[in-house]
Design an enzyme around this catalytic site. Structure first.
Site, PDB file in Angstrom:
ATOM      1  N   ASN A   9      49.991 -15.596 123.889  1.00 19.60           N
ATOM      2  CA  ASN A   9      50.113 -15.509 125.349  1.00 19.60           C
ATOM      3  C   ASN A   9      51.598 -15.577 125.701  1.00 19.60           C
ATOM      4  OD1 ASN A   9      50.103 -15.871 128.099  1.00 19.60           O
ATOM      5  ND2 ASN A   9      49.104 -17.880 128.062  1.00 19.60           N
ATOM      6  N   LYS A  11      52.958 -15.240 128.514  1.00 14.46           N
ATOM      7  CA  LYS A  11      53.170 -15.758 129.878  1.00 14.46           C
ATOM      8  C   LYS A  11      54.150 -14.854 130.641  1.00 14.46           C
ATOM      9  CE  LYS A  11      51.908 -20.268 128.267  1.00 14.46           C
ATOM     10  NZ  LYS A  11      51.734 -21.658 128.604  1.00 14.46           N
ATOM     11  N   HIS A  95      42.862 -19.255 132.468  1.00 13.08           N
ATOM     12  CA  HIS A  95      43.950 -20.051 131.882  1.00 13.08           C
ATOM     13  C   HIS A  95      44.300 -21.193 132.835  1.00 13.08           C
ATOM     14  CE1 HIS A  95      47.912 -21.257 130.508  1.00 13.08           C
ATOM     15  NE2 HIS A  95      47.589 -20.737 129.342  1.00 13.08           N
ATOM     16  N   GLU A  97      46.971 -22.378 133.876  1.00 17.10           N
ATOM     17  CA  GLU A  97      48.008 -22.084 134.881  1.00 17.10           C
ATOM     18  C   GLU A  97      47.416 -21.277 136.041  1.00 17.10           C
ATOM     19  OE1 GLU A  97      50.858 -20.472 132.109  1.00 17.10           O
ATOM     20  OE2 GLU A  97      51.045 -22.469 131.239  1.00 17.10           O
ATOM     21  N   GLU A 167      41.847 -25.330 125.558  1.00 23.98           N
ATOM     22  CA  GLU A 167      43.255 -25.649 125.729  1.00 23.98           C
ATOM     23  C   GLU A 167      43.396 -26.908 126.579  1.00 23.98           C
ATOM     24  OE1 GLU A 167      45.970 -21.996 125.212  1.00 23.98           O
ATOM     25  OE2 GLU A 167      45.263 -21.981 127.254  1.00 23.98           O
ATOM     26  N   GLY A 173      52.423 -26.245 126.474  1.00 24.92           N
ATOM     27  CA  GLY A 173      53.849 -26.170 126.752  1.00 24.92           C
ATOM     28  C   GLY A 173      54.555 -27.512 126.750  1.00 24.92           C
ATOM     29  N   SER A 212      50.457 -25.995 122.325  1.00 25.35           N
ATOM     30  CA  SER A 212      51.558 -26.324 121.408  1.00 25.35           C
ATOM     31  C   SER A 212      51.229 -26.046 119.938  1.00 25.35           C
ATOM     32  CB  SER A 212      52.019 -27.769 121.611  1.00 25.35           C
ATOM     33  OG  SER A 212      52.494 -27.951 122.937  1.00 25.35           O
TER      34      SER A 212
HETATM   35  P1  PGA Z   1      51.758 -23.321 124.404  1.00 29.94           P
HETATM   36  O1  PGA Z   1      50.838 -22.503 125.439  1.00 29.94           O
HETATM   37  O2  PGA Z   1      51.407 -22.811 123.015  1.00 29.94           O
HETATM   38  O3  PGA Z   1      53.160 -22.983 124.796  1.00 29.94           O
HETATM   39  O4  PGA Z   1      51.429 -24.749 124.558  1.00 29.94           O
HETATM   40  C1  PGA Z   1      49.481 -22.203 125.171  1.00 29.94           C
HETATM   41  C2  PGA Z   1      48.894 -21.426 126.313  1.00 29.94           C
HETATM   42  O5  PGA Z   1      49.274 -21.652 127.469  1.00 29.94           O
HETATM   43  O6  PGA Z   1      48.021 -20.568 126.100  1.00 29.94           O
END
Ligand code: PGA
Length: 251
Positions: A9, A11, A95, A97, A167, A173, A212
């Site tokens: 992803n 982003k 997701h 976000e 997740e 993140g 992460s």
């Molecule tokens: P990250 O993000 O690996 O940077 O923690 C995962 C995601 O948002 O799908």
């Protein structure tokens, strides 16, 4: 036997130049034949990535789409039919976000899930709890409710053509990763929830872990019985790191 999957992803990162570099790096990776690999760039880079990875075995997906499959008067939106027309295969739905920053409700997520499938694409349904919810002991009930928002409305059968990504919001993140045991507990519960309605389907549905994931922790996570790969954010912007994660899923 479930085929592992690793999804990147990207982003809201990248320029045409940095995306070209990432494509170049991905094309140099030795990717394991037994793993499905997909990347999810910003929508304005989809065509560039589709063209750049055309010779490679990496699928391309969108991070978001409209809640309906048909084209229409929805300024600023992209229909999943248009994503399919472009050559995309997957769409992320729900997701964290999208849920927290853009206020997407379970109903919105369910509508997008249905629109994605109606367009012949595969939704990757993201679920996960916040730190507050985990500390309150609500992890399993929160994840179960997010899953049930789709199962209750569309039926469990839709997961024959969908992927689930667990997740934990507190791990996205942040550099904090769920331990393999913490992740496995939730993955097993998600699979059990599906099995309560269709035990055969539950054995085939892929459940990815996200939050992460990096090369250093991927093998331990992917070694758990109900973790079928990863949804990778930050680490997917580095081709070598992402390649190593894909190889960890194949070993
Ligand atoms: P990250 O993000 O690996 O940077 O923690 C995962 C995601 O948002 O799908």
């Amino acid at each position: 036997m479930r085929r592992p999957m690793v999804a990147g992803n990207w982003k809201m990162y990248g320029t045409r130049t940095s995306v070209a570099e990432l494509i170049g790096g991905l094309n140099q990776q030795a990717l394991p034949a037994g793993v499905d690999v997909a990347v999810f760039p910003v929508s304005v880079h989809l065509q560039q990535v589709l063209d750049g990875l055309a010779e490679n075995n990496i699928a391309v997906g969108s991070q978001n789409c409209a809640f309906q499959s048909e084209q229409g008067a929805l300024t600023g939106e992209v229909s999943p039919v248009q994503l399919a027309d472009l050559g995309c295969q997957f769409v992320l739905v729900g997701h964290s976000e999208r849920r927290s920053v853009f206020g997407e409700s379970d109903r919105d997520v369910c509508n997008k899930f249905a629109a994605v499938q109606a367009s012949g694409l595969i939704p990757v349904l993201c679920v996960g709890e916040t730190l507050e919810q985990r500390n309150a002991g609500e992890t399993l009930s929160v994840v179960s409710a997010q899953l049930d928002a789709v199962v209750g409305e569309l039926g469990v059968g839709v997961f024959a053509k969908a992927v689930i990504a667990y997740e934990p919001v507190w791990a996205i993140g942040t550099g904090l990763t769920a331990t393999p045991q913490q992740a496995q507990e939730v993955h097993a519960e998600i699979r059990a929830q599906i099995a309560s309605k269709d035990s055969v389907l539950a054995e085939s549905v892929r459940i990815l872990y996200g939050g992460s994931v990096k090369a250093a922790n991927a093998a331990d996570l992917f070694g758990m019985p109900d973790i079928d790969g990863g949804l990778v954010g930050g680490a997917s912007l580095n081709a070598d790191e992402f390649g190593a994660i894909c190889r960890a899923a194949g070993s």
